[in-house]
Motif scaffolding. Structure first.
Motif, short mmCIF file in Angstrom:
data_model
loop_
_atom_site.label_atom_id
_atom_site.label_comp_id
_atom_site.label_asym_id
_atom_site.label_seq_id
_atom_site.Cartn_x
_atom_site.Cartn_y
_atom_site.Cartn_z
N LEU A 55 -5.32 -0.05 6.53
CA LEU A 55 -5.01 -0.32 5.13
C LEU A 55 -5.88 -1.45 4.59
O LEU A 55 -6.38 -1.40 3.47
N PHE A 64 0.82 -1.21 0.00
CA PHE A 64 0.00 0.00 0.00
C PHE A 64 0.86 1.26 0.00
O PHE A 64 0.46 2.30 0.52
N THR A 104 -11.82 -1.10 -2.09
CA THR A 104 -11.58 -1.50 -3.48
C THR A 104 -12.48 -2.66 -3.87
O THR A 104 -13.07 -2.66 -4.96
N ILE A 120 -5.68 7.99 3.45
CA ILE A 120 -5.66 6.86 4.38
C ILE A 120 -5.05 7.23 5.73
O ILE A 120 -5.31 6.58 6.75
N CYS A 128 -8.64 0.59 2.64
CA CYS A 128 -8.19 0.54 1.24
C CYS A 128 -8.65 -0.74 0.53
O CYS A 128 -9.31 -0.68 -0.52
N ASN A 139 -0.71 4.51 -1.40
CA ASN A 139 -1.71 5.07 -0.50
C ASN A 139 -1.07 5.82 0.66
O ASN A 139 -1.51 6.91 1.03
N TYR A 162 -12.20 8.40 5.72
CA TYR A 162 -11.28 8.02 4.64
C TYR A 162 -11.87 8.40 3.29
O TYR A 162 -11.20 9.00 2.45
#
Length: 213
Positions: free
Chosen positions: A122, A51, A130, A189, A126, A54, A183
């Motif tokens: 994360l 990541f 996704t 992030i 993230c 990010n 976020y």
């Protein structure tokens, strides 16, 4: 949905699957042969590498108001749940610390202040975002699912009664929802990482004070 899945997305999903497998028992098995602190450090480094974009963009775009918002959110949450814990005579400190680190002070500090805020955010923000955005673009659905998953991951090994389960579920759901909301609001992030870090720091400080008094 027509959203394309990149090679990096596949890498993210593979790491996330491994993370969940580890969370549900693999890391405990490995800790019989390798120090858990070393496992977490390696996992944190791998997570940071995957990541990397990010994290770098988050650090570059992180602003003072992001931290101020994070601090305000955590102060309000901490006050609310501290008062609620007094009403139902429930400790809101030790149960909220990482389950695997109560026997080792160094591991406790590392897990609470570094490993958990970074890797959990994360993965739960993230990676989960996704995956969910391939299925739906509905903001509320994404925020709620992320919060429910975050809650489950923290409660599935917790030993408590029904009132305790409801109490801690409310805490983790609120924290998970706020982290995903912030976020997606800031597209940064580091915002949920700072929220998670501050929450764990408050809990850690509260636990230390309880042990002293």
């Amino acid at each position: 949905m027509d959203q394309k899945i990149s090679n990096h997305d596949y890498l993210v999903f593979t790491f996330t699957a491994f993370y969940f497998i580890g969370y549900f028992g693999l890391f405990s098995k490995l800790s019989e042969y390798v120090p858990r602190l070393l496992i977490y450090i390696i996992l944190l480094l791998i997570c940071g590498a995957i990541f990397q974009k990010n994290l770098i963009s988050g650090i570059k775009g992180y602003k003072k108001e992001h931290f101020n918002d994070a601090l305000s959110i955590i102060v309000v949450m901490f006050i609310i749940f501290s008062l609620l814990s007094l009403l139902i005579k429930r400790s809101a400190s030790t149960q909220l610390l990482p389950n695997s680190s109560k026997k080792d002070t160094a591991l406790l500090i590392f897990t609470a202040l570094f490993f958990s805020p970074i890797t959990e955010e994360l993965v739960n923000r993230c990676a989960i975002r996704t995956a969910l955005e391939i299925i739906t673009k509905n903001d509320m659905a994404i925020n709620i699912f992320s919060a429910v998953l975050f809650t489950f991951l923290h409660l599935y090994k917790m030993e408590t009664d029904l009132i305790g389960a409801l109490f801690y579920s409310l805490i983790y759901f609120s924290l998970g929802y706020v982290c995903m909301y912030q976020y997606r609001k800031t597209e940064n992030i580091i915002t949920p990482i700072s929220i998670h870090f501050l929450w764990n720091a408050f809990i850690l400080i509260g636990t230390v004070l309880r042990s002293i008094v």
